[in-house]
Design a protein around this motif. Sequence first.
Motif, PDB file in Angstrom:
ATOM      1  N   THR A  13       8.646 -42.400 -54.191  1.00  0.00           N
ATOM      2  CA  THR A  13       7.312 -42.999 -54.285  1.00  0.00           C
ATOM      3  C   THR A  13       6.719 -43.038 -52.882  1.00  0.00           C
ATOM      4  O   THR A  13       7.426 -42.814 -51.896  1.00  0.00           O
ATOM      5  N   VAL A  17       9.450 -47.971 -48.298  1.00  0.00           N
ATOM      6  CA  VAL A  17      10.812 -47.532 -48.621  1.00  0.00           C
ATOM      7  C   VAL A  17      10.923 -47.392 -50.146  1.00  0.00           C
ATOM      8  O   VAL A  17      10.491 -48.264 -50.889  1.00  0.00           O
ATOM      9  N   SER A  18      11.486 -46.274 -50.564  1.00  0.00           N
ATOM     10  CA  SER A  18      11.528 -45.978 -51.993  1.00  0.00           C
ATOM     11  C   SER A  18      12.957 -46.008 -52.517  1.00  0.00           C
ATOM     12  O   SER A  18      13.808 -45.215 -52.102  1.00  0.00           O
ATOM     13  N   SER A  19      13.214 -46.904 -53.460  1.00  0.00           N
ATOM     14  CA  SER A  19      14.545 -46.937 -54.075  1.00  0.00           C
ATOM     15  C   SER A  19      14.788 -45.660 -54.873  1.00  0.00           C
ATOM     16  O   SER A  19      15.923 -45.171 -54.954  1.00  0.00           O
ATOM     17  N   THR A  20      13.730 -45.109 -55.447  1.00  0.00           N
ATOM     18  CA  THR A  20      13.859 -43.865 -56.216  1.00  0.00           C
ATOM     19  C   THR A  20      14.338 -42.736 -55.309  1.00  0.00           C
ATOM     20  O   THR A  20      15.225 -41.958 -55.672  1.00  0.00           O
ATOM     21  N   PRO A  81       9.941 -42.931 -60.557  1.00  0.00           N
ATOM     22  CA  PRO A  81       9.837 -44.327 -61.001  1.00  0.00           C
ATOM     23  C   PRO A  81       9.165 -44.344 -62.369  1.00  0.00           C
ATOM     24  O   PRO A  81       8.419 -43.408 -62.709  1.00  0.00           O
ATOM     25  N   GLY A  82       9.429 -45.356 -63.147  1.00  0.00           N
ATOM     26  CA  GLY A  82       8.662 -45.577 -64.361  1.00  0.00           C
ATOM     27  C   GLY A  82       7.352 -46.251 -63.980  1.00  0.00           C
ATOM     28  O   GLY A  82       7.354 -47.365 -63.463  1.00  0.00           O
ATOM     29  N   TYR A  83       6.261 -45.547 -64.152  1.00  0.00           N
ATOM     30  CA  TYR A  83       4.934 -46.126 -63.908  1.00  0.00           C
ATOM     31  C   TYR A  83       4.232 -46.230 -65.258  1.00  0.00           C
ATOM     32  O   TYR A  83       3.948 -45.214 -65.887  1.00  0.00           O
ATOM     33  N   GLY A  85       5.339 -46.991 -68.005  1.00  0.00           N
ATOM     34  CA  GLY A  85       6.160 -46.459 -69.100  1.00  0.00           C
ATOM     35  C   GLY A  85       6.461 -44.978 -69.046  1.00  0.00           C
ATOM     36  O   GLY A  85       7.114 -44.453 -69.948  1.00  0.00           O
ATOM     37  N   THR A 119      13.914 -44.822 -62.171  1.00  0.00           N
ATOM     38  CA  THR A 119      14.007 -46.227 -61.777  1.00  0.00           C
ATOM     39  C   THR A 119      12.846 -46.984 -62.430  1.00  0.00           C
ATOM     40  O   THR A 119      11.788 -46.398 -62.679  1.00  0.00           O
ATOM     41  N   ALA A 120      13.048 -48.257 -62.692  1.00  0.00           N
ATOM     42  CA  ALA A 120      11.947 -49.116 -63.152  1.00  0.00           C
ATOM     43  C   ALA A 120      12.341 -50.564 -62.918  1.00  0.00           C
ATOM     44  O   ALA A 120      13.526 -50.869 -62.738  1.00  0.00           O
ATOM     45  N   TYR A 121      11.336 -51.419 -62.919  1.00  0.00           N
ATOM     46  CA  TYR A 121      11.589 -52.850 -62.691  1.00  0.00           C
ATOM     47  C   TYR A 121      11.849 -53.517 -64.038  1.00  0.00           C
ATOM     48  O   TYR A 121      11.085 -54.368 -64.505  1.00  0.00           O
ATOM     49  N   GLY A 122      12.917 -53.096 -64.682  1.00  0.00           N
ATOM     50  CA  GLY A 122      13.260 -53.520 -66.038  1.00  0.00           C
ATOM     51  C   GLY A 122      13.884 -52.314 -66.716  1.00  0.00           C
ATOM     52  O   GLY A 122      13.880 -51.225 -66.162  1.00  0.00           O
ATOM     53  N   ALA A 125      11.188 -49.157 -69.293  1.00  0.00           N
ATOM     54  CA  ALA A 125      10.535 -47.942 -68.768  1.00  0.00           C
ATOM     55  C   ALA A 125      11.541 -46.910 -68.256  1.00  0.00           C
ATOM     56  O   ALA A 125      11.184 -45.739 -68.102  1.00  0.00           O
ATOM     57  N   THR A 153      15.657 -51.535 -60.952  1.00  0.00           N
ATOM     58  CA  THR A 153      15.574 -51.982 -59.562  1.00  0.00           C
ATOM     59  C   THR A 153      15.326 -53.487 -59.429  1.00  0.00           C
ATOM     60  O   THR A 153      15.258 -54.011 -58.321  1.00  0.00           O
TER      61      THR A 153
END
Length: 192
Positions: A13, A17-20, A81-83, A85, A119-122, A125, A153
């Motif tokens: 992303t 800093v990108s966890s993805t 990342p899941g954006y 969905g 990756t997603a915050y949940g 997604a 994440t």
Amino acid sequence: MADAPLVVGIGGTIGAVSSTERALRIALDAAGREGFRTRLFGGEDMARLPLYDPRSTTRTHHEQDFVAAVRDASALIIASPGYHGSISGVVKNALDLLEETAKDARPYLADMPVGLIATAYGWQATGSTIAALRSIVHALRGWPTPFAAAINTQITKFDDQGGVTDPAVMEQLCMIGKQVARFAPLVDRTGR
Ligand SMILES: Cc1cc2nc3c(=O)[nH]c(=O)nc-3n(C[C@H](O)[C@H](O)[C@H](O)COP(=O)(O)O)c2cc1C
């Protein structure tokens, strides 16, 4: 090593800093340990790509570099990342650029093993983003490798040393690198 087959990573992303991207780096490094060259196109690289215009008769050197790397690759790992969905616009724009390979002897991702990471915050997604990535890889005639990593994440954190808080996530990302490496040597890069 210069003659070693190449695994290209696309993902991440922009803006921080990108966890993805960190997840992608772990998977790519695992492919590297199997004897592959690796090249990562992260968030910053993808942000340099203009919005894909299929009618444009010129391509920027960033676009040319990206397409050349994918043409040279024996395998790919894509991380989004899941954006809302699904996959992010930045990752999709990079993948749209692969339309430039439509008339190649090996068009798109034909015959290429492709590892997938979301990756997603949940959790929700992560599943829909992996499903979207699989559909895209199939549309591009690639071969999604059997295991895809879904990373939440909200609970899994990456550090800047290539570490991650959850050992199971580390194992899953390494498995993706190993799976693309295992299938890549079976691929004839000329498309025959
Ligand atoms: C525009 C936008 C849309 C998002 N949509 C979702 C979503 O639908 N579901 C979800 O779980 N997380 C969503 N997120 C959170 C990101 O997927 C999550 O934080 C991801 O791990 C970010 O990766 P990064 O650390 O590489 O930036 C969204 C974030 C942004 C910025």
